[in-house]
Design a protein around this motif. Structure first.
Motif, PDB file in Angstrom:
ATOM      1  N   ARG A  19       0.810  -1.212   0.000  1.00 42.63           N
ATOM      2  CA  ARG A  19       0.000   0.000   0.000  1.00 42.63           C
ATOM      3  C   ARG A  19       0.852   1.274   0.000  1.00 42.63           C
ATOM      4  O   ARG A  19       0.559   2.239  -0.684  1.00 42.63           O
ATOM      5  CB  ARG A  19      -0.947  -0.029   1.196  1.00 42.63           C
ATOM      6  N   SER A  26      -2.477   6.361   4.657  1.00 37.06           N
ATOM      7  CA  SER A  26      -2.787   5.479   5.773  1.00 37.06           C
ATOM      8  C   SER A  26      -3.872   4.470   5.386  1.00 37.06           C
ATOM      9  O   SER A  26      -4.685   4.721   4.499  1.00 37.06           O
ATOM     10  CB  SER A  26      -3.265   6.327   6.949  1.00 37.06           C
ATOM     11  N   PHE A  28      -7.185   2.240   6.320  1.00 36.89           N
ATOM     12  CA  PHE A  28      -8.349   2.318   7.200  1.00 36.89           C
ATOM     13  C   PHE A  28      -8.496   1.028   7.999  1.00 36.89           C
ATOM     14  O   PHE A  28      -8.253  -0.066   7.490  1.00 36.89           O
ATOM     15  CB  PHE A  28      -9.597   2.564   6.355  1.00 36.89           C
ATOM     16  N   PHE A  51     -14.972  10.004  -0.139  1.00 33.62           N
ATOM     17  CA  PHE A  51     -13.498  10.109  -0.116  1.00 33.62           C
ATOM     18  C   PHE A  51     -12.951   8.690   0.046  1.00 33.62           C
ATOM     19  O   PHE A  51     -12.441   8.316   1.106  1.00 33.62           O
ATOM     20  CB  PHE A  51     -13.032  10.983   1.053  1.00 33.62           C
ATOM     21  N   GLY A  53     -10.382   6.744  -0.896  1.00 34.57           N
ATOM     22  CA  GLY A  53      -9.032   6.319  -0.529  1.00 34.57           C
ATOM     23  C   GLY A  53      -8.819   4.864  -0.936  1.00 34.57           C
ATOM     24  O   GLY A  53      -9.199   4.462  -2.041  1.00 34.57           O
ATOM     25  N   GLY A  54      -8.242   4.055  -0.018  1.00 36.22           N
ATOM     26  CA  GLY A  54      -7.920   2.658  -0.324  1.00 36.22           C
ATOM     27  C   GLY A  54      -9.147   1.765  -0.412  1.00 36.22           C
ATOM     28  O   GLY A  54     -10.281   2.205  -0.309  1.00 36.22           O
ATOM     29  N   ARG A  57     -12.748  -0.070   2.808  1.00 42.06           N
ATOM     30  CA  ARG A  57     -14.181   0.125   3.061  1.00 42.06           C
ATOM     31  C   ARG A  57     -15.029  -0.558   1.989  1.00 42.06           C
ATOM     32  O   ARG A  57     -16.134  -1.022   2.252  1.00 42.06           O
ATOM     33  CB  ARG A  57     -14.502   1.624   3.190  1.00 42.06           C
ATOM     34  N   GLU A  72     -13.583   8.648  -5.663  1.00 45.34           N
ATOM     35  CA  GLU A  72     -12.176   8.952  -5.351  1.00 45.34           C
ATOM     36  C   GLU A  72     -11.560   9.740  -6.507  1.00 45.34           C
ATOM     37  O   GLU A  72     -11.743   9.397  -7.669  1.00 45.34           O
ATOM     38  CB  GLU A  72     -11.428   7.627  -5.102  1.00 45.34           C
ATOM     39  N   LEU A  73     -10.789  10.759  -6.143  1.00 49.72           N
ATOM     40  CA  LEU A  73     -10.208  11.651  -7.157  1.00 49.72           C
ATOM     41  C   LEU A  73      -9.084  11.013  -7.959  1.00 49.72           C
ATOM     42  O   LEU A  73      -8.961  11.224  -9.160  1.00 49.72           O
ATOM     43  CB  LEU A  73      -9.681  12.903  -6.443  1.00 49.72           C
ATOM     44  N   ARG A  74      -8.231  10.209  -7.300  1.00 48.84           N
ATOM     45  CA  ARG A  74      -7.004   9.749  -7.969  1.00 48.84           C
ATOM     46  C   ARG A  74      -7.223   8.448  -8.749  1.00 48.84           C
ATOM     47  O   ARG A  74      -7.592   7.431  -8.171  1.00 48.84           O
ATOM     48  CB  ARG A  74      -5.886   9.559  -6.926  1.00 48.84           C
ATOM     49  N   ASP A 102     -13.852  14.122  -8.984  1.00 51.49           N
ATOM     50  CA  ASP A 102     -13.922  15.098  -7.900  1.00 51.49           C
ATOM     51  C   ASP A 102     -15.299  14.975  -7.250  1.00 51.49           C
ATOM     52  O   ASP A 102     -16.323  15.100  -7.939  1.00 51.49           O
ATOM     53  CB  ASP A 102     -13.735  16.495  -8.514  1.00 51.49           C
ATOM     54  N   SER A 103     -15.340  14.741  -5.964  1.00 53.55           N
ATOM     55  CA  SER A 103     -16.636  14.529  -5.305  1.00 53.55           C
ATOM     56  C   SER A 103     -17.480  15.800  -5.236  1.00 53.55           C
ATOM     57  O   SER A 103     -18.653  15.726  -4.834  1.00 53.55           O
ATOM     58  CB  SER A 103     -16.438  13.919  -3.919  1.00 53.55           C
ATOM     59  N   CYS A 121     -13.758   8.452   5.398  1.00 51.69           N
ATOM     60  CA  CYS A 121     -12.641   8.988   6.167  1.00 51.69           C
ATOM     61  C   CYS A 121     -12.022  10.040   5.244  1.00 51.69           C
ATOM     62  O   CYS A 121     -11.277   9.693   4.329  1.00 51.69           O
ATOM     63  CB  CYS A 121     -11.665   7.866   6.487  1.00 51.69           C
ATOM     64  N   LYS A 135      -7.607  19.896  -7.453  1.00 46.29           N
ATOM     65  CA  LYS A 135      -8.962  19.480  -7.019  1.00 46.29           C
ATOM     66  C   LYS A 135      -8.890  18.611  -5.753  1.00 46.29           C
ATOM     67  O   LYS A 135      -9.894  18.341  -5.117  1.00 46.29           O
ATOM     68  CB  LYS A 135      -9.654  18.682  -8.149  1.00 46.29           C
ATOM     69  N   ASP A 136      -7.692  18.154  -5.428  1.00 46.46           N
ATOM     70  CA  ASP A 136      -7.479  17.335  -4.223  1.00 46.46           C
ATOM     71  C   ASP A 136      -7.592  18.248  -2.998  1.00 46.46           C
ATOM     72  O   ASP A 136      -6.812  19.204  -2.850  1.00 46.46           O
ATOM     73  CB  ASP A 136      -6.077  16.694  -4.320  1.00 46.46           C
ATOM     74  N   LEU A 137      -8.554  17.959  -2.127  1.00 45.49           N
ATOM     75  CA  LEU A 137      -8.808  18.838  -0.975  1.00 45.49           C
ATOM     76  C   LEU A 137      -7.590  18.984  -0.074  1.00 45.49           C
ATOM     77  O   LEU A 137      -7.434  19.998   0.621  1.00 45.49           O
ATOM     78  CB  LEU A 137      -9.997  18.311  -0.157  1.00 45.49           C
TER      79      LEU A 137
END
Ligand SMILES: C[S@@+](CC[C@H](N)C(=O)[O-])C[C@H]1O[C@@H](n2cnc3c(N)ncnc32)[C@H](O)[C@@H]1O
Length: 265
Positions: A19, A26, A28, A51, A53-54, A57, A72-74, A102-103, A121, A135-137
């Motif tokens: 990861r 990080s 979750f 959001f 992320g990995g 979830r 997810e943005l990326r 972009d959310s 998260c 656009k990444d917060l």
């Protein structure tokens, strides 16, 4: 169940996909994830995560018979999640789905979604910076961050059904001068602005790790306390009792209480 799933996620994904190499972000907690789904969403329900992320979830939701939609943005993170999801959830009825974008546009990309739970998260302001994309917060100053964050929460909550729960895992973050932004308080305000009620708070105790070594020096220089927790915030859209009923029964081991009652009698 919690042990099997947690072990699979902590070792399987970490070893195979490394990861840290994929994202440097990080991971979750899968046990927290499992409890949140069991307590605050119905079997067969839809979980919306603005959001993502990995993959954790998404994979846990699928293993528990929930339809997960992660925004997810990326692109590279979405690609890694899809690879993990298609391998680990190959036999599941509801494999997790990830949407890249972009959310702030979640109201159009997920316009047909009627979620039974919102679970996420978010970026903790700029604590972890995920990319250089404007656009990444996590790249924004706190005031700009807050505007985008409030907008995303409002649009996500509009996709949540009435009498359903939303849960965000957050933690306080310090600004450049070392003062807290009040990120936890702002998250509560964002959900209240979106029309939800603040319903539960729990404290997640996080690993102490090297904190005792770092905390002493920091404390004597600035009187800042070391922090080993995050905040689990639960909100409800509508009525809490109706939302609980919609989630179905929760298994509670009453024998513990019974034996305590006998011991106390
Ligand atoms: C969920 S966290 C990532 C680490 C986290 N502990 C996890 O659960 O995997 C925050 C995520 O929000 C994403 N993000 C930041 N700005 C975003 C935006 N405007 N729209 C959608 N996702 C965004 C980041 O790329 C990052 O992956």
């Amino acid at each position: 169940m919690a042990k099997t799933l947690a072990t699979c996620l902590e070792t399987g994904i970490g070893e195979k996909y490394g990861r840290e190499e994929v994202t440097g972000t990080s991971i979750f907690d899968p046990v927290l994830c499992e409890l949140a789904y069991i307590w605050f969403s119905p079997v067969g329900g839809t979980i919306l995560d603005p959001f993502a992320g990995g993959s954790v979830r998404g994979i846990v939701a699928s293993k528990l018979g929930r339809q997960y939609i992660g925004h997810e943005l990326r692109q590279e993170q979405v690609d890694a999640n899809r690879a993990q999801g298609s391998e680990i959830c190959v036999d599941e009825l509801m494999p997790p789905a990830w949407i890249c974008g972009d959310s702030r546009t979640i109201d159009s990309t997920c316009k047909d979604v009627q979620a039974d739970m919102i679970f996420s998260c978010p970026p903790y302001a700029d604590l972890e910076v995920y990319s250089h994309d404007p656009k990444d917060l996590s790249t924004l100053g706190y005031q700009e961050f807050k505007i985008a964050y409030f907008e995303i929460i409002k649009k996500s909550c509009a996709l949540l059904k009435q009498d359903c729960f939303a849960c965000f895992v957050v933690g306080e973050v310090r600004d450049k001068k070392g003062n807290y932004y009040n990120f936890v308080g702002d998250t509560i305000q964002a959900f209240k602005d979106a029309g939800l009620h603040y319903y539960n708070e729990a404290i997640l105790i996080t690993a102490v790790g090297s904190l005792p070594i770092r905390a002493g020096k920091q404390f004597s220089a600035s009187r800042k306390l070391g922090k080993t927790h995050q905040n689990i915030l639960v909100f409800v859209k509508g009525d809490g009792k109706k939302a609980a009923k919609a989630c179905g029964l929760v298994e509670i081991d009453l024998s513990v209480f019974e034996s305590e009652a006998i011991a106390g009698a």
